[in-house]
Design a protein around this motif. Structure first.
Motif, PDB file in Angstrom:
ATOM      1  N   LEU A   8       3.322 -13.195  -7.128  1.00  0.00           N
ATOM      2  CA  LEU A   8       3.969 -12.328  -8.103  1.00  0.00           C
ATOM      3  C   LEU A   8       3.218 -12.337  -9.428  1.00  0.00           C
ATOM      4  O   LEU A   8       3.080 -11.292 -10.082  1.00  0.00           O
ATOM      5  N   ARG A   9       2.754 -13.491  -9.845  1.00  0.00           N
ATOM      6  CA  ARG A   9       1.967 -13.555 -11.081  1.00  0.00           C
ATOM      7  C   ARG A   9       0.624 -12.863 -10.904  1.00  0.00           C
ATOM      8  O   ARG A   9       0.132 -12.180 -11.806  1.00  0.00           O
ATOM      9  N   PHE A  10       0.034 -13.025  -9.719  1.00  0.00           N
ATOM     10  CA  PHE A  10      -1.300 -12.487  -9.467  1.00  0.00           C
ATOM     11  C   PHE A  10      -1.295 -10.959  -9.451  1.00  0.00           C
ATOM     12  O   PHE A  10      -2.139 -10.313 -10.081  1.00  0.00           O
ATOM     13  N   SER A  15       0.841  -1.210   0.000  1.00  0.00           N
ATOM     14  CA  SER A  15       0.000   0.000   0.000  1.00  0.00           C
ATOM     15  C   SER A  15       0.867   1.248   0.000  1.00  0.00           C
ATOM     16  O   SER A  15       0.600   2.210  -0.737  1.00  0.00           O
ATOM     17  N   ALA A  16       1.906   1.258   0.840  1.00  0.00           N
ATOM     18  CA  ALA A  16       2.798   2.415   0.899  1.00  0.00           C
ATOM     19  C   ALA A  16       3.488   2.639  -0.441  1.00  0.00           C
ATOM     20  O   ALA A  16       3.622   3.782  -0.906  1.00  0.00           O
ATOM     21  N   GLY A  17       3.916   1.552  -1.069  1.00  0.00           N
ATOM     22  CA  GLY A  17       4.560   1.679  -2.367  1.00  0.00           C
ATOM     23  C   GLY A  17       3.622   2.256  -3.420  1.00  0.00           C
ATOM     24  O   GLY A  17       4.015   3.116  -4.215  1.00  0.00           O
ATOM     25  N   LEU A  18       2.383   1.795  -3.411  1.00  0.00           N
ATOM     26  CA  LEU A  18       1.399   2.323  -4.356  1.00  0.00           C
ATOM     27  C   LEU A  18       1.117   3.801  -4.094  1.00  0.00           C
ATOM     28  O   LEU A  18       1.002   4.603  -5.035  1.00  0.00           O
ATOM     29  N   LEU A  19       1.021   4.177  -2.829  1.00  0.00           N
ATOM     30  CA  LEU A  19       0.777   5.581  -2.485  1.00  0.00           C
ATOM     31  C   LEU A  19       1.953   6.463  -2.901  1.00  0.00           C
ATOM     32  O   LEU A  19       1.768   7.668  -3.142  1.00  0.00           O
ATOM     33  N   ARG A  20       3.139   5.887  -2.993  1.00  0.00           N
ATOM     34  CA  ARG A  20       4.312   6.624  -3.463  1.00  0.00           C
ATOM     35  C   ARG A  20       4.420   6.621  -4.980  1.00  0.00           C
ATOM     36  O   ARG A  20       5.375   7.156  -5.536  1.00  0.00           O
ATOM     37  N   GLY A  21       3.450   6.015  -5.666  1.00  0.00           N
ATOM     38  CA  GLY A  21       3.423   6.037  -7.123  1.00  0.00           C
ATOM     39  C   GLY A  21       4.108   4.874  -7.795  1.00  0.00           C
ATOM     40  O   GLY A  21       4.186   4.826  -9.038  1.00  0.00           O
ATOM     41  N   LEU A  22       4.628   3.892  -7.020  1.00  0.00           N
ATOM     42  CA  LEU A  22       5.280   2.737  -7.622  1.00  0.00           C
ATOM     43  C   LEU A  22       4.267   1.852  -8.330  1.00  0.00           C
ATOM     44  O   LEU A  22       3.099   1.784  -7.922  1.00  0.00           O
ATOM     45  N   ASP A  23       4.715   1.172  -9.386  1.00  0.00           N
ATOM     46  CA  ASP A  23       3.818   0.193  -9.992  1.00  0.00           C
ATOM     47  C   ASP A  23       3.684  -0.996  -9.047  1.00  0.00           C
ATOM     48  O   ASP A  23       4.524  -1.213  -8.171  1.00  0.00           O
ATOM     49  N   ARG A  24       2.628  -1.759  -9.205  1.00  0.00           N
ATOM     50  CA  ARG A  24       2.268  -2.792  -8.236  1.00  0.00           C
ATOM     51  C   ARG A  24       3.343  -3.865  -8.108  1.00  0.00           C
ATOM     52  O   ARG A  24       3.644  -4.347  -7.017  1.00  0.00           O
ATOM     53  N   LEU A  25       3.946  -4.274  -9.230  1.00  0.00           N
ATOM     54  CA  LEU A  25       4.954  -5.322  -9.179  1.00  0.00           C
ATOM     55  C   LEU A  25       6.205  -4.840  -8.451  1.00  0.00           C
ATOM     56  O   LEU A  25       6.792  -5.570  -7.644  1.00  0.00           O
ATOM     57  N   SER A  26       6.619  -3.600  -8.681  1.00  0.00           N
ATOM     58  CA  SER A  26       7.787  -3.049  -7.992  1.00  0.00           C
ATOM     59  C   SER A  26       7.529  -2.932  -6.495  1.00  0.00           C
ATOM     60  O   SER A  26       8.401  -3.233  -5.673  1.00  0.00           O
ATOM     61  N   ALA A  27       6.326  -2.493  -6.129  1.00  0.00           N
ATOM     62  CA  ALA A  27       5.962  -2.384  -4.714  1.00  0.00           C
ATOM     63  C   ALA A  27       5.978  -3.755  -4.042  1.00  0.00           C
ATOM     64  O   ALA A  27       6.411  -3.892  -2.894  1.00  0.00           O
ATOM     65  N   THR A  28       5.524  -4.761  -4.768  1.00  0.00           N
ATOM     66  CA  THR A  28       5.480  -6.116  -4.210  1.00  0.00           C
ATOM     67  C   THR A  28       6.879  -6.691  -4.048  1.00  0.00           C
ATOM     68  O   THR A  28       7.199  -7.312  -3.032  1.00  0.00           O
TER      69      THR A  28
END
Length: 278
Positions: free
Chosen positions: A244-246, A177-190
């Protein structure tokens, strides 16, 4: 703690550790349903130690990435030219992002293993953090790749990881969630969430194993701990590949319905006296 309980809890840990549904919350609930004292020092230590199996799964799954990062970091310590390598920079960001959980986790140990080991806390964490996950998916631009990570990003995401010390929040749910709020794409945040999990969970498991060794020996036993750790490793390895695939194709909001439903059911069971909170 018998061996069947250890297997069940190992499966729960391995399957939920990297999903944004709170492994600690699920373990606390599972331990309660199995009739174990969830506020017992040995049971609390068992919960932390078997997470080490899930971390071994991460290390094995990302062994090539980890080896590359460690090698780049070590070279960068002694050679100025090597410090231009993106892997050297990323390794430092993982280290920096791990500092908050090390400080807060140690300082709040008594709170985490005491008052927060409460099913009302788990239920509230499941429901309330779902709101944050929803907002993160809706407002996050998801336009930044892993290479764009900054020190500020790492520290903010590391602080969010500290919130996951509250059972029910979810460590992966907090960091993604924090990564997404910082604008990262979902895979990078994961991916960053996985790397931040390594020092956090290794540290927690090692600390509990050493500091609560006596409690584990007298109440749980080390054979169940070993079995639970091995099972969590096997199940976690499978769940990492799937997750990761999901996440590459689905938003994390798909987990919200499950989180809210489980939290609501848990609150009803607590309010009606079917379950006790501790």
């Amino acid at each position: 703690m018998n061996l069947l309980f250890a297997v069940i809890l190992g499966v729960v840990e391995g399957f939920t550790e990297f999903l944004p549904v709170s492994s600690t919350g699920h373990l606390t609930l599972a331990e309660k349903l199995l009739g174990l004292p969830i506020d017992d020092a040995g049971v609390t230590a068992f919960t932390a130690i078997i997470q080490f199996g899930a971390i071994l799964a991460v290390i094995l799954f990302f062994r090539a990435d980890i080896g590359r990062l460690v090698a780049a970091w070590l070279r960068g310590l002694f050679a100025a030219d090597a410090r231009r390598n993106p892997d050297y920079r990323f390794a430092w960001l993982v280290i920096a992002g791990s500092v908050p959980i090390g400080v807060v986790g140690f300082a709040a140990k008594g709170l985490v293993s005491g008052p927060l080991r409460n099913l009302w806390v788990v239920a509230a964490g499941l429901i309330l953090w779902s709101v944050v996950m929803f907002v993160a998916e809706r407002v996050g631009r998801q336009s930044r790749p892993e290479e764009s990570l900054t020190l500020k990003d790492a520290l903010i995401i590391g602080v969010f990881q500290c919130i996951a010390l509250i059972p029910g929040v979810s460590r992966s749910g907090a960091t993604i969630s924090a990564g997404l709020l910082r604008g990262l794409d979902r895979l990078s945040a994961t991916r960053l969430s996985f790397f931040l999990a390594i020092p956090a969970l290794v540290g927690a498991g090692a600390y509990e194993g050493v500091s609560e060794a006596g409690a584990v020996s007298s109440t749980v036993g080390w054979l169940p701990v070993v079995i639970g750790t091995v099972i969590s490793f096997a199940v976690a390895y499978v769940s990492i590949a799937w997750l990761l695939r999901f996440v590459a194709r689905h938003p994390i909001t798909v987990f919200i319905w499950y989180r809210v439903a489980l939290g609501a059911v848990l609150m009803v069971l607590l309010a009606t006296g079917v379950l006790s909170a501790t």
